[in-house]
Design a protein around this motif. Structure first.
Motif: not given
Length: 301
Positions: A110, A113, A289, A292-293, A296-297
């Motif tokens: 991550w 990213e 970041f 949010s990640r 989502q995960y």
């Protein structure tokens, strides 16, 4: 300063190692480049270069001034880009400490990213399950499970509802059976995590508002969360791991959850720092970041 162009000529002269080289690179005459350096030296009152007929060497003061000039011009370029594109360019060095298991197996990818989105951020990482001393060690922020032991630290939740999962491999369950309740853990080989000198050997559960505490034992203890998970995957015993650490293994069946009708310990995942003034644009961007990640995960099918 009299002119930004003088600063650019100074930086290029340092890069080229000669006034003539800088002049050629910037399409100037050597006399114009020399005059720019003299103006800068007169304005700041120190020599920037030691000159001879054949050689040019930067002074100690020049080396110090060069770093500041480069930063100043970079900030100016970033400001111009932000005005032109409507976006803020974040430039910083982030020194980050994070746990070994989730760090290696999830966060490192991550963070790649994140750096792709913010190419002017430099990242320095410490992978360790020990809570870094954010007062003394070269660490800006730490990513950690649970509430910080020092109440003066600032903890910003990234995953506030994360909990532990009691789990084992299918091979272990087939060989030794399924504990029907947490009390039966005393009859099983439990894989324990150790932080410093403290072994996490008392596991807590809740049902119908009642808490129980079970003293567990096993033949394997580690101060590395990834080692505990590897033992569980290898069928060596039962682990009590953060759900975030084992969600992939639970999804693909390499680990199976146990005692699911019991509520398990909360282990929120937090971003920790010593002072809110450390919430630079880079830290804020990282927090947004990761938040949010993670969301989502955890909601992926």
């Amino acid at each position: 300063m009299r002119s930004l162009q003088d600063l650019r000529i100074f930086i290029e002269t340092a890069r080229q190692g000669s006034l003539s080289g800088a002049a050629r690179q910037m399409d100037l005459s050597p006399a114009a480049a020399s005059a720019a350096i003299k103006r800068l030296e007169a304005e700041i009152g120190v020599p920037l270069f030691i000159r001879s007929t054949r050689h040019l060497r930067m002074t100690h003061q020049g080396e110090t001034f060069l770093g500041h000039c480069q930063q100043a011009l970079q900030l100016l370029e970033d400001g111009c880009q932000a005005v032109q594109t409507g976006q803020t360019v974040i430039q910083d060095v982030l020194q980050l400490s994070m746990p070994s298991d989730v760090g290696r197996n999830l966060l490192l990818d991550w963070l790649d990213e994140f750096l792709d989105k913010h190419p002017r951020i430099d990242l320095r990482i410490q992978l360790s399950d020990r809570l870094a001393n954010v007062y003394r060690q070269p660490v800006d922020i730490a990513l950690r499970y649970g509430e910080p032991p020092d109440s003066s630290l600032i903890a910003v939740p990234l995953l506030p509802d994360n909990r532990r999962v009691l789990c084992a491999s299918p091979e272990y369950v087939q060989a030794f059976g399924v504990p029907l309740n947490p009390y039966e853990l005393e009859q099983h080989n439990c894989l324990c995590f150790m932080l410093g000198e403290d072994v996490h050997g008392r596991w807590h559960f809740w049902q119908s508002g009642q808490e129980i505490s079970v003293k567990v034992r096993g033949n394997r203890v580690a101060d590395d969360g990834e080692a505990v998970k590897r033992w569980a995957l290898a069928g060596k015993g039962i682990a009590y791991k953060s759900r975030l650490d084992v969600i992939e293994e639970l999804r693909d069946g390499r680990l199976v959850p146990l005692c699911e009708d019991w509520e398990t310990e909360r282990t929120p995942f937090n971003l920790i720092c010593a002072d809110r003034r450390q919430f630079s644009p880079a830290v804020q961007a990282l927090r947004e970041f990761l938040f949010s990640r993670l969301d989502q995960y955890l909601h992926e099918a």
